[in-house]
Structure formats: structure tokens, C-alpha cells
Design a protein around this motif. Structure first.
Motif, PDB file in Angstrom:
ATOM      1  N   LYS A  51       0.812  -1.231   0.000  1.00  0.00           N
ATOM      2  CA  LYS A  51       0.000   0.000   0.000  1.00  0.00           C
ATOM      3  C   LYS A  51       0.839   1.273   0.000  1.00  0.00           C
ATOM      4  CE  LYS A  51      -3.349   0.998   2.775  1.00  0.00           C
ATOM      5  NZ  LYS A  51      -4.664   1.422   2.331  1.00  0.00           N
ATOM      6  N   ARG A  53       2.132   2.387   2.716  1.00  0.00           N
ATOM      7  CA  ARG A  53       1.492   3.005   3.876  1.00  0.00           C
ATOM      8  C   ARG A  53       2.536   3.406   4.897  1.00  0.00           C
ATOM      9  NH1 ARG A  53      -3.823   2.097   6.167  1.00  0.00           N
ATOM     10  NH2 ARG A  53      -3.902   1.960   8.425  1.00  0.00           N
ATOM     11  N   SER A 138      -7.933  -0.538   4.216  1.00  0.00           N
ATOM     12  CA  SER A 138      -8.601  -0.424   2.925  1.00  0.00           C
ATOM     13  C   SER A 138      -7.597  -0.770   1.820  1.00  0.00           C
ATOM     14  CB  SER A 138      -9.148   0.988   2.744  1.00  0.00           C
ATOM     15  OG  SER A 138      -8.145   1.946   3.031  1.00  0.00           O
ATOM     16  N   ASN A 140      -6.475   0.229  -0.991  1.00  0.00           N
ATOM     17  CA  ASN A 140      -6.066   1.267  -1.941  1.00  0.00           C
ATOM     18  C   ASN A 140      -4.596   1.594  -1.701  1.00  0.00           C
ATOM     19  OD1 ASN A 140      -7.564   2.326   0.570  1.00  0.00           O
ATOM     20  ND2 ASN A 140      -6.115   3.979   0.072  1.00  0.00           N
ATOM     21  N   SER A 146     -10.646   5.157  -0.964  1.00  0.00           N
ATOM     22  CA  SER A 146     -10.804   3.727  -0.674  1.00  0.00           C
ATOM     23  C   SER A 146     -11.586   3.041  -1.788  1.00  0.00           C
ATOM     24  CB  SER A 146     -11.537   3.545   0.658  1.00  0.00           C
ATOM     25  OG  SER A 146     -10.744   3.992   1.714  1.00  0.00           O
ATOM     26  N   GLU A 175     -15.701   3.881   5.112  1.00  0.00           N
ATOM     27  CA  GLU A 175     -15.138   2.910   6.035  1.00  0.00           C
ATOM     28  C   GLU A 175     -15.920   2.875   7.360  1.00  0.00           C
ATOM     29  OE1 GLU A 175     -13.629   5.527   4.767  1.00  0.00           O
ATOM     30  OE2 GLU A 175     -11.747   4.991   3.773  1.00  0.00           O
ATOM     31  N   HIS A 232      -5.604  12.105   2.907  1.00  0.00           N
ATOM     32  CA  HIS A 232      -6.402  10.926   2.688  1.00  0.00           C
ATOM     33  C   HIS A 232      -7.413  11.126   1.609  1.00  0.00           C
ATOM     34  CE1 HIS A 232      -5.713   8.473   6.386  1.00  0.00           C
ATOM     35  NE2 HIS A 232      -6.105   7.567   5.530  1.00  0.00           N
TER      36      HIS A 232
HETATM   37 MG    MG Z   1      -7.678   3.520   4.443  1.00  0.00          MG
END
Ligand code: MG
Ligand code: TXA
Length: 345
Positions: A51, A53, A138, A140, A146, A175, A232
Motif C-alpha cells: 500500500k 502506507r 482499505s 487502496n 478507498s 469505512e 487521505h
Molecule cells: Mg484507508
């Protein structure tokens, strides 16, 4: 994939991937998740890589039974038990004190853990067949809207993960609500599929963290939910959010459209059924009726992705009321706008 009665062989194959430390994207009632064995730190680390992330942003653990929560946490406060009995399975994530068993990789170093039981037969079948709780953010790329379809997951993660289970479009579209139950009264850290109004019907007092309703980038010294501080839900185009009553909102938006068109920009408008015919712009899309906030939630992320496909330079979005699922929709829109908010009234 049949979302009511998931095909056993597909679930078995996906569970094998999970048990071998791999990554499987799967549908839930909110958005698609990117799953890995929650008790396998190496597998969890692969989620962050796939991701892109930030490592300090913790991941929700998904369970198929309430009992599974017991191994993940030290204590389940009585209010949390009550919430679990009313809202699970469903779009409510509870932040609890983490047990020793929870890998540090999941919690981003926090001493709490976020747990939820999704209301989706594919998700539940996958967790049961895997025989482990499943860590899933999520599905994405970090920072993108998302995914509410398997196609969205493919757009972001094709070639980066082992498998995608396609269960069709998700039902709720935003979400889960993240509720911290380690404090009293419990506090909403992220508004989502379970509304504030529904929560207070069950536990009369619920706080809302100031960042949830923030109209600018609040700099708090210690954020209780690291997800708060990252940008986000952002489409590639710049997004401006216009908040207020309908008439002044429409007038303001048309002015912004005209200004941008004059500057050679391609403009998209995120409107509602009541207003969509009032705009003169390159692309106009509707979230649904202003009276039907669940439809706004269901459509939001898909429409943001569509504007990118249409290659608009700027999205001008109408605000919706801050009630019910509108709170979650507005939280996402304000973040997506990077707090470029115009008050129309
Ligand atoms: Mg997320
Ligand atoms: O509906 C959902 O919740 C979806 C589906 C797949 O279940 N999952 C999801 O996960 O939205 P993610 O990772 O995109 O968002 C999780 C949010 C983040 O804002 C994160 O910071 C917060 O939950 N979170 C996770 N663990 C936490 C913890 N221990 N304390 C506070 N916040 C936490």
C-alpha cells in the motif's frame, strides 16, 4: 463471487494465501480490505509495502466471532460489550487495550488495537477458513480514495498482491466508524458507517474527536489515531469544498467553475440530484439525493475516482448535512480538499 453464499473453492484458495503469509483483497460491507494473517508480523509488514502506507498508521484486525476478540485484548469494557452485541457484525471498529499476542507491526507501536467484525459473508467466510484473525486496511494505495469495487483495487494494487476476491460493489461505501473505548465516554476517532446518532441510542454519551470535524489541518501534539494526520481520500485533481445552504452554494460553485474555465481548466462538479441540472460545467456527477445520505456515502469514493479518469483539473464539491452518514462523507471531503473550504452563506 457470490456475496451471499461465497464459493467454497475460492474461499479455500484465498485462505491458503493468507495462511502462507500472502495478501488477499476482499470485500466488506464498507470498502474492500487488503488482508493478511494478523498474527504473522512478516505478513503484516507486506501490507505496508504493497500500500506504500506509513509505518506508524495502525491496521484494523477483522474477526469472524466475538470470542476471537478475547485473545487480542487485555480487557473488554462493559460499554464495548454492549456495542459489540448491537453493532457486530457491522461497520463499527473498537479501539481496545492490546494483548501481548498482537504484533507491534499492526499497532504502529501503540498499546491499543482496533478490532471489528465485518457484515459480509465473503469476509466472514475468509476469516473462518483462514482460522486466524485478518489484519486489513482499505485496499487502496495510501492516500487514494478507498476502493468500493474489485476494479478499484486492481487500479491501485494489481501486481502488488496475490489475490483479489470480487464480491461486487460494496454496500456502505465509506469505512467503519473507529470508536476508542479505552476512554470514558468513548470517543469517535473516525466517523464512518455507524452513525453518531445510532451510537448514542445504545451508550448515551459519545465524544467526537475535534479532528473529525476539523475545517483546517489541526496540529495536535499527540494524535490518538495516526490515520488522522495523513492526507487521505484524495483524487489526483485538486478539490474545493463549498459548504452552506443550497442556493448560495450553487451560486458560489458556478462562479468557481466560470473562473476556472476562463483559466483553461477542465472542471468537474460533485453535485446532488437536487442541484445537478443547475450547473454549466465540463463534467457534473451526483452523489444522490440530499435527503439520502447513505447514497452519498455509497457513491463518494467511486465518483472521486471517476473524476480522475475524466482527467478534470479541479473538482468543485457540494457539502452535505453533517447528520447520519453525512458526518463521514463531510470528514472525507474536507480531508480530500486539504481544507480548501468555502462557506457559501
Ligand atoms: Mg484507508
Ligand atoms: O471499514 C473499514 O474500517 C475498512 C475495512 C477494510 O474494514 N478498513 C479501513 O482500514 O478503513 P484503514 O487502515 O484504511 O483505516 C483504519 C483506521 C486508520 O485511521 C487508523 O489510524 C485507525 O483506523 N486505527 C487503527 N488502529 C488504531 C488504534 N489502535 N488506535 C487508533 N486508531 C487506530
Amino acid at each position: 463471487m457470490n456475496r451471499e453464499k461465497p464459493e467454497k473453492p475460492k474461499i479455500k484458495a484465498a485462505a491458503d494465501v493468507i495462511r502462507n503469509g500472502g495478501l488477499v483483497a476482499f470485500p466488506t460491507e464498507t470498502v474492500y480490505g487488503l488482508g493478511a494473517d494478523a498474527l504473522n508480523a512478516e505478513a503484516v509488514k507486506r501490507i505496508y509495502v504493497a500500500k506504500k502506507r506509513p509505518l506508524d498508521n495502525p491496521i484494523i484486525i477483522h474477526v469472524a466471532t466475538k470470542q476471537e476478540t478475547l485473545q487480542l485484548t487485555e480487557i473488554i469494557p462493559s460499554k464495548a460489550r454492549k456495542l459489540m452485541s448491537v453493532f457486530w457484525p457491522g461497520p463499527l471498529t473498537l479501539v481496545l487495550k492490546a494483548s501481548e499476542k498482537v504484533p507491534k507491526a499492526i499497532t504502529g507501536g501503540l498499546d491499543t488495537v482496533a478490532v471489528r467484525m465485518p457484515r459480509h459473508n465473503v469476509a466472514l467466510a475468509l476469516i473462518k477458513e483462514s482460522r486466524v484473525p485478518i489484519a486489513a486496511p482499505s485496499a487502496n494505495l495510501s492516500g487514494r480514495p478507498s476502493p468500493t469495487t474489485a476494479e478499484h483495487v486492481k487500479q491501485d494494487l494489481d501486481g502488488r498482491i496475490e489475490m483479489i476476491l470480487d464480491g461486487g460493489p460494496t454496500n456502505i461505501g465509506v469505512e467503519s466508524t473507529v470508536l476508542d473505548v479505552t476512554v470514558d465516554p468513548p470517543e469517535i476517532l473516525r466517523p464512518g458507517g455507524t452513525s453518531y446518532e445510532d451510537l448514542v441510542k445504545v451508550i448515551s454519551q459519545v465524544k467526537i474527536h475535534p479532528a473529525v470535524l476539523a475545517e483546517k489541518n489541526v496540529r495536535v501534539a499527540k494524535v490518538p489515531s495516526p490515520g488522522m494526520k495523513h492526507r487521505h481520500y484524495a483524487p489526483r485533481a485538486e478539490l474545493v469544498l463549498i459548504e452552506g445552504t443550497v442556493k448560495p452554494t450553487v451560486k458560489n460553485i458556478q462562479q468557481i467553475i466560470d473562473q476556472n474555465v476562463k483559466n483553461g481548466k477542465k472542471v468537474g462538479v460533485l453535485a446532488t440530484d437536487e442541484t445537478k441540472d443547475m450547473y454549466k460545467a465540463d463534467v457534473v456527477k451526483s452523489l444522490g439525493s440530499r435527503a439520502d445520505l447513505p447514497s452519498a456515502a455509497r457513491n463518494l469514493f467511486r465518483l472521486l475516482r471517476e473524476f480522475d479518469e475524466d482527467k478534470v483539473d479541479i473538482i468543485v464539491a457540494e457539502g452535505v448535512p453533517l447528520e447520519g452518514l453525512g458526518l463521514a462523507v463531510m470528514n472525507r471531503l474536507r480531508k480530500a480538499s486539504n481544507y480548501r473550504i468555502v462557506k457559501a452563506d
